[in-house]
Design a protein around this motif. Sequence first.
Motif, PDB file in Angstrom:
ATOM      1  N   THR A  12       0.798  -1.230   0.000  1.00  0.00           N
ATOM      2  CA  THR A  12       0.000   0.000   0.000  1.00  0.00           C
ATOM      3  C   THR A  12       0.831   1.282   0.000  1.00  0.00           C
ATOM      4  N   VAL A  13       2.179   1.162  -0.004  1.00  0.00           N
ATOM      5  CA  VAL A  13       3.012   2.370   0.041  1.00  0.00           C
ATOM      6  C   VAL A  13       3.104   3.002  -1.341  1.00  0.00           C
ATOM      7  N   THR A  14       3.301   4.303  -1.372  1.00  0.00           N
ATOM      8  CA  THR A  14       3.350   5.031  -2.636  1.00  0.00           C
ATOM      9  C   THR A  14       4.563   4.656  -3.469  1.00  0.00           C
ATOM     10  N   GLY A  15       5.703   4.457  -2.826  1.00  0.00           N
ATOM     11  CA  GLY A  15       6.953   4.227  -3.545  1.00  0.00           C
ATOM     12  C   GLY A  15       6.993   2.971  -4.387  1.00  0.00           C
ATOM     13  N   LEU A  16       6.050   2.040  -4.177  1.00  0.00           N
ATOM     14  CA  LEU A  16       6.038   0.793  -4.950  1.00  0.00           C
ATOM     15  C   LEU A  16       4.915   0.763  -5.988  1.00  0.00           C
ATOM     16  N   LEU A  17       4.354   1.923  -6.298  1.00  0.00           N
ATOM     17  CA  LEU A  17       3.355   1.991  -7.369  1.00  0.00           C
ATOM     18  C   LEU A  17       4.051   1.934  -8.729  1.00  0.00           C
ATOM     19  N   THR A  18       3.348   1.418  -9.712  1.00  0.00           N
ATOM     20  CA  THR A  18       3.915   1.283 -11.056  1.00  0.00           C
ATOM     21  C   THR A  18       3.156   2.143 -12.059  1.00  0.00           C
ATOM     22  N   GLY A  19       3.825   2.430 -13.162  1.00  0.00           N
ATOM     23  CA  GLY A  19       3.219   3.237 -14.204  1.00  0.00           C
ATOM     24  C   GLY A  19       1.991   2.582 -14.798  1.00  0.00           C
ATOM     25  N   GLN A  20       2.045   1.254 -14.982  1.00  0.00           N
ATOM     26  CA  GLN A  20       0.893   0.579 -15.601  1.00  0.00           C
ATOM     27  C   GLN A  20      -0.338   0.621 -14.715  1.00  0.00           C
ATOM     28  N   ASP A  21      -0.159   0.529 -13.388  1.00  0.00           N
ATOM     29  CA  ASP A  21      -1.324   0.643 -12.492  1.00  0.00           C
ATOM     30  C   ASP A  21      -1.885   2.057 -12.499  1.00  0.00           C
ATOM     31  N   ILE A  22      -1.013   3.044 -12.533  1.00  0.00           N
ATOM     32  CA  ILE A  22      -1.461   4.445 -12.556  1.00  0.00           C
ATOM     33  C   ILE A  22      -2.268   4.709 -13.822  1.00  0.00           C
ATOM     34  N   ILE A  23      -1.753   4.271 -14.960  1.00  0.00           N
ATOM     35  CA  ILE A  23      -2.445   4.493 -16.239  1.00  0.00           C
ATOM     36  C   ILE A  23      -3.794   3.772 -16.256  1.00  0.00           C
ATOM     37  N   ALA A  24      -3.785   2.493 -15.845  1.00  0.00           N
ATOM     38  CA  ALA A  24      -5.013   1.696 -15.900  1.00  0.00           C
ATOM     39  C   ALA A  24      -6.115   2.282 -15.030  1.00  0.00           C
ATOM     40  N   GLN A  25      -5.739   2.789 -13.844  1.00  0.00           N
ATOM     41  CA  GLN A  25      -6.747   3.253 -12.896  1.00  0.00           C
ATOM     42  C   GLN A  25      -7.144   4.719 -13.084  1.00  0.00           C
ATOM     43  N   LEU A  26      -6.374   5.450 -13.895  1.00  0.00           N
ATOM     44  CA  LEU A  26      -6.732   6.854 -14.145  1.00  0.00           C
ATOM     45  C   LEU A  26      -7.371   7.065 -15.511  1.00  0.00           C
ATOM     46  N   LYS A  27      -7.410   6.020 -16.335  1.00  0.00           N
ATOM     47  CA  LYS A  27      -8.039   6.150 -17.650  1.00  0.00           C
ATOM     48  C   LYS A  27      -9.490   6.613 -17.493  1.00  0.00           C
ATOM     49  N   GLY A  28      -9.829   7.685 -18.185  1.00  0.00           N
ATOM     50  CA  GLY A  28     -11.197   8.187 -18.156  1.00  0.00           C
ATOM     51  C   GLY A  28     -11.527   9.036 -16.946  1.00  0.00           C
ATOM     52  N   LYS A  29     -10.579   9.240 -16.031  1.00  0.00           N
ATOM     53  CA  LYS A  29     -10.836  10.052 -14.833  1.00  0.00           C
ATOM     54  C   LYS A  29     -10.587  11.529 -15.124  1.00  0.00           C
ATOM     55  N   GLU A  30     -11.233  12.383 -14.331  1.00  0.00           N
ATOM     56  CA  GLU A  30     -11.004  13.826 -14.426  1.00  0.00           C
ATOM     57  C   GLU A  30      -9.635  14.137 -13.812  1.00  0.00           C
ATOM     58  N   LEU A  31      -8.710  14.606 -14.611  1.00  0.00           N
ATOM     59  CA  LEU A  31      -7.345  14.849 -14.134  1.00  0.00           C
ATOM     60  C   LEU A  31      -6.981  16.331 -14.092  1.00  0.00           C
TER      61      LEU A  31
END
Length: 446
Positions: free
Chosen positions: A374-393
């Motif tokens: 659950t820590v921020t430092g171990l997040l990946t680019g693919q998870d960020i892209i997948a979960q932000l697709k279509g979101k208001e940024l």
Amino acid sequence: MRQRKGHPVRSVEEGSIAQEMGIEAGDSLLSVNGEDVEDIFDYQYLIQDEYVEVLIRKPSGEEWLLEIDKEEEEDLGVVFENGLMDDYRSCCNRCIFCFIDQMPPGMRETLYFKDDDSRLSFLQGNYVTLTNLSDHDVERIIRYHLSPINISFQTTNPQLRCKMLNNRFAGEALKKADRLFEAGIEMNGQIVLCKGINDGEELERSIRDLSRYLPFLRSVSVVPVGLSRYREGLYPLEPFTKEDAQKVLEQIHGWQEKLFPQYGLHFVHASDEWYILAEQELPEEDSYDGYLQLENGVGMLRLLTEEFEDSLRQLKESGAAAQWDGRKREVSTVTGRISAPYIRRMAGRMEEMFPGLSVRVYPIRNDFFGELITVTGLLTGQDIIAQLKGKELGEELLLPVNLLRSGETVLLDDYTVDDISKSLQVPVNIVKSSGYDFTETILGRF
């Protein structure tokens, strides 16, 4: 005749002693004051004197003996090809909790390297197990009085330590801490806590034993084992529960109350995860003894919060809110789930102070390593892209700097900041590590 091994020079600093003496890129350092140089610590120790003799080999094979008069402890200005001036030492243990063993295949090679090099402890703050530390290494640490050294203790029970590290010499290696203590070498310690193994009575024993190294052992962090979804064939470990976390905190707080009156140090510290898991408030700032264990996640959220509050005070005093009047700005940011409530609270405070500012905070679920991470430092680019697709940024996506490889724009899974920006069709900016940077980046330039 066999040629002596030297340390290749990568560059020489402009205006330095080395440049004045004719040392150039491509030269090799052979010795200082007639002594062979094993690594960076020998070099730094040997060049401290006001007069030094440096033996250099030129690319032609010609050797120059340079006699140098300088200020005491003045550096020569040489940058070596290898910053350590020696090979990195890999870990000889097979720890039951090792996170590198829980990495998926196919990632970049450097992520699979397990270091256990005491020299990186002094240079970069890495933690070492002492199993890779020879008597010669201990003698050099004492001779040069290098400190602090960061030690992964895990337990002070020798038999249990052998089991946890899968190394029959791991228990005996603890005696090296005795020598460091007797020599007055400053240390910091770490315990990776594994449920049902080194917690409970074993944790009590470890804290009691390690407290005997006070005041030279300045701090001990207790962190929960990180469990990814790639654990097939590995030692069976369980995640901690809320009740477990409450018991761990009760133990740690009890020892803090006992030790602080005598030493003026709280000594043993729980990482932030324990408080969040236990649903308890973080300790106040003065409980962290100057944040000795930030890299282990001890006090990181408290420091971020304190810096953020101070930054808000400064903004109020400077009249920034009045200057902002009438402006509109919409941004978004990502965070690991563990810190999401704190980041949301900070974003809300900023929106109150600056009407027209909108900050969307997106906690990212770690599908890559598994939801227990659950820590921020171990997040990946693919998870960020997948979960932000279509979101208001909004007009800008802000990424915390601890997502990136040091000095670069690459995340753990080799996705780049540019990859994220192109995939989500939004400009990306990087938020540095402090609460001050957070407010500044959120507001942008105005």
